[in-house]
Design an enzyme around this catalytic site. Structure first.
Site, short mmCIF file in Angstrom:
data_model
loop_
_atom_site.label_atom_id
_atom_site.label_comp_id
_atom_site.label_asym_id
_atom_site.label_seq_id
_atom_site.Cartn_x
_atom_site.Cartn_y
_atom_site.Cartn_z
N ASP A 93 15.93 -6.95 -12.43
CA ASP A 93 15.64 -7.52 -13.70
C ASP A 93 16.68 -7.04 -14.30
O ASP A 93 17.91 -5.69 -13.96
CB ASP A 93 14.67 -6.54 -14.25
CG ASP A 93 13.77 -7.24 -15.28
OD1 ASP A 93 14.66 -8.02 -15.15
OD2 ASP A 93 12.99 -6.84 -15.62
N ASP A 269 5.83 -9.73 -9.49
CA ASP A 269 6.02 -8.31 -9.54
C ASP A 269 5.26 -7.27 -10.39
O ASP A 269 4.79 -8.47 -11.32
CB ASP A 269 7.37 -8.10 -9.59
CG ASP A 269 7.68 -7.79 -11.03
OD1 ASP A 269 7.78 -9.05 -11.97
OD2 ASP A 269 7.71 -6.74 -11.17
N CYS A 309 -4.40 -2.85 8.07
CA CYS A 309 -2.91 -2.13 7.55
C CYS A 309 -3.00 -0.63 8.66
O CYS A 309 -4.04 -0.39 8.63
CB CYS A 309 -2.68 -2.21 6.22
SG CYS A 309 -3.78 -0.56 5.08
N CYS A 312 -5.99 1.80 7.14
CA CYS A 312 -7.44 1.08 7.05
C CYS A 312 -7.01 0.65 8.86
O CYS A 312 -8.19 0.76 8.72
CB CYS A 312 -7.59 -0.10 6.35
SG CYS A 312 -7.03 -0.03 5.17
N HIS A 338 -1.71 0.84 1.75
CA HIS A 338 -2.54 -0.31 1.97
C HIS A 338 -2.85 -0.89 0.64
O HIS A 338 -2.74 -2.41 0.81
CB HIS A 338 -4.57 0.15 1.68
CG HIS A 338 -5.18 -0.29 1.30
ND1 HIS A 338 -5.74 -1.36 2.10
CD2 HIS A 338 -5.72 -0.63 0.00
CE1 HIS A 338 -6.14 -2.19 1.75
NE2 HIS A 338 -6.73 -1.28 0.20
N1 PRF Z 1 12.05 -9.91 -18.91
C1 PRF Z 1 12.60 -9.39 -18.51
N2 PRF Z 1 11.48 -8.16 -17.86
C2 PRF Z 1 10.58 -8.42 -17.66
C3 PRF Z 1 9.24 -9.18 -18.84
C4 PRF Z 1 10.28 -9.62 -19.32
O1 PRF Z 1 9.52 -10.23 -20.68
C5 PRF Z 1 7.82 -8.80 -18.64
C6 PRF Z 1 7.34 -9.01 -19.42
N3 PRF Z 1 5.58 -9.19 -18.83
C7 PRF Z 1 8.29 -7.56 -17.58
N4 PRF Z 1 9.49 -7.37 -16.51
N5 PRF Z 1 13.50 -9.14 -18.52
ZN ZN Z 2 -5.75 -1.51 4.50
#
Ligand code: PRF
Ligand code: ZN
Length: 375
Positions: A93, A269, A309, A312, A338
């Site tokens: 990110d 994610d 897994c 489990c 898990h």
């Molecule tokens: N922008 C960025 N990362 C993120 C979001 C976003 O709007 C969100 C919003 N759920 C999670 N992670 N750059």
């Molecule tokens: Zn499991």
């Protein structure tokens, strides 16, 4: 060998699709869930555990890795894959979201966003060019552009100005690293808050540039109701280019993921599986349970009889409850193995259902397991 960035859709079922995205560190089957490894490590989980549960790609955070240990330290070690010993794909990110969620004193200007470190209070500036440079140092397979995640409740005028800035920042990110320069892909992030026309404008501007490797829906799951999120998700997903991967950032619960897939999203994610694992909340084929509860004190059965897994296959609910109450660090690891398996099984099952043309029935199962969440 497929080209880096190539995205091939193998089957569709309604709007849902399954395919493969090729990255510099190998292919990713979609739809996919990406475990979150904020500082480079998926909390409590080693790379061999990730391999064992079938993780294909993990997420790291530009913001955290830039502040500590520093992206140049990572670059001198050969990039994040060499540093953390996870040799499969990594998405990072951009840092925008973390700056906004961890800093009350940040300042947004045309140039970028100024913020103070949550570690030592030092002052920093993230520009679009800077976050690309950091992610290049990390050698991320999928880099994200700098964006402003508009806070929930922002008015229309603010949201409109903000999405235009996010578009200009995306352009600067792309210009700092033109498509095809090397093996790092770059995804744009669409914003627009909870205004459908603004969402449409953001998507039109960013997809109009035609040189991003994928598109994310940002600014969802930021405090709105489930119904509002779903309305925006189902409105926006079909507006994203069919031929490029679509990523719903920071989402969500198993049922959110199923809805996302149903709307045509390919990537997800969320910290939920790992964070919940550490507080004893575990996802099972009959819903969420809390392993803390007295009722499991002498329960010799596996956590989830339908899960294969390591946790489990090996341990009883009674033992997992004991580890939790004794505050043993093994509890974090076993519970995380898990929960991550559950989320990865969810997307694996979705891929199969899409291929078999049975995704509607697959979705219905999840609606039955999580009835309180259906909107
Ligand atoms: N922008 C960025 N990362 C993120 C979001 C976003 O709007 C969100 C919003 N759920 C999670 N992670 N750059
Ligand atoms: Zn499991």
């Amino acid at each position: 060998m497929a080209n880096i960035g190539e995205f091939t859709i193998h089957a569709t079922d309604g709007a849902a699709r399954t395919g493969v995205l090729h990255t510099a560190h190998g292919p990713v089957q979609t739809p996919i869930f990406m475990p979150v490894g904020t500082v480079g490590s998926v909390k409590a989980i080693a790379p061999d555990d990730l391999e064992a549960i079938g993780a294909e790609i993990i997420l790291g955070n530009t913001y955290h890795l830039y502040l500590r240990p520093g992206d140049e330290v990572v670059a001198r070690r050969g990039g994040l894959h060499e540093f953390n010993a996870w040799r499969k794909p990594i998405l990072t990110d951009s840092g925008g979201f973390q700056v906004f969620s961890l800093n009350e004193l940040r300042k947004i200007q045309e140039e970028g966003v100024t913020f103070r470190s949550h570690l030592d209070g030092s002052k920093h500036l993230f520009t679009p060019e800077k976050v690309v440079s950091i992610q290049r140092n990390l050698n991320s397979d999928i880099m994200m552009v700098l964006d402003e995640c508009v806070p929930y409740g922002a008015d229309k005028a603010y949201t409109a100005r903000s999405l235009e800035l996010t578009t200009r920042w995306a352009r600067r990110c792309r210009d700092a690293y033109p498509q095809g320069t090397a093996g790092n892909l770059l995804f744009a992030i669409t914003q627009g808050g909870f205004f459908k026309d603004l969402r449409e404008r953001s998507i039109a501007q960013l997809t109009g540039m035609d040189d991003f490797d994928g598109f994310a829906l940002g600014g969802l799951s930021v405090g709105e109701s489930k119904q509002e999120m779903m309305e925006m998700l189902y409105h926006c997903a079909p507006l994203l280019p069919v031929a490029k991967p679509r990523y719903l950032m920071g989402v969500g619960t198993p049922l959110d993921i199923i809805n996302g897939i149903n709307a045509g999203i390919d990537m997800f994610d969320c910290v939920l599986p790992t964070r919940n694992a550490r507080n004893g909340t575990l996802y099972t084929s009959v819903g969420k349970i809390n392993i803390k509860r007295q009722e499991y004190a002498e329960d010799d059965g596996p956590l989830d009889p339908n899960c294969s897994c390591y946790t489990c296959r090996t341990f009883s609910r009674a033992y997992l409850r004991h580890l939790y109450h004794a505050k043993e660090i093994l509890s974090f690891r076993l519970n995380s193995i898990h929960n991550l398996t559950y989320f990865l099984d969810t997307v694996r099952g979705a891929r199969k259902a899409i291929k078999d043309g049975t995704f509607a029935a697959y979705k219905k199962q999840y609606e039955e397991i999580y009835p309180q969440e259906v909107v």
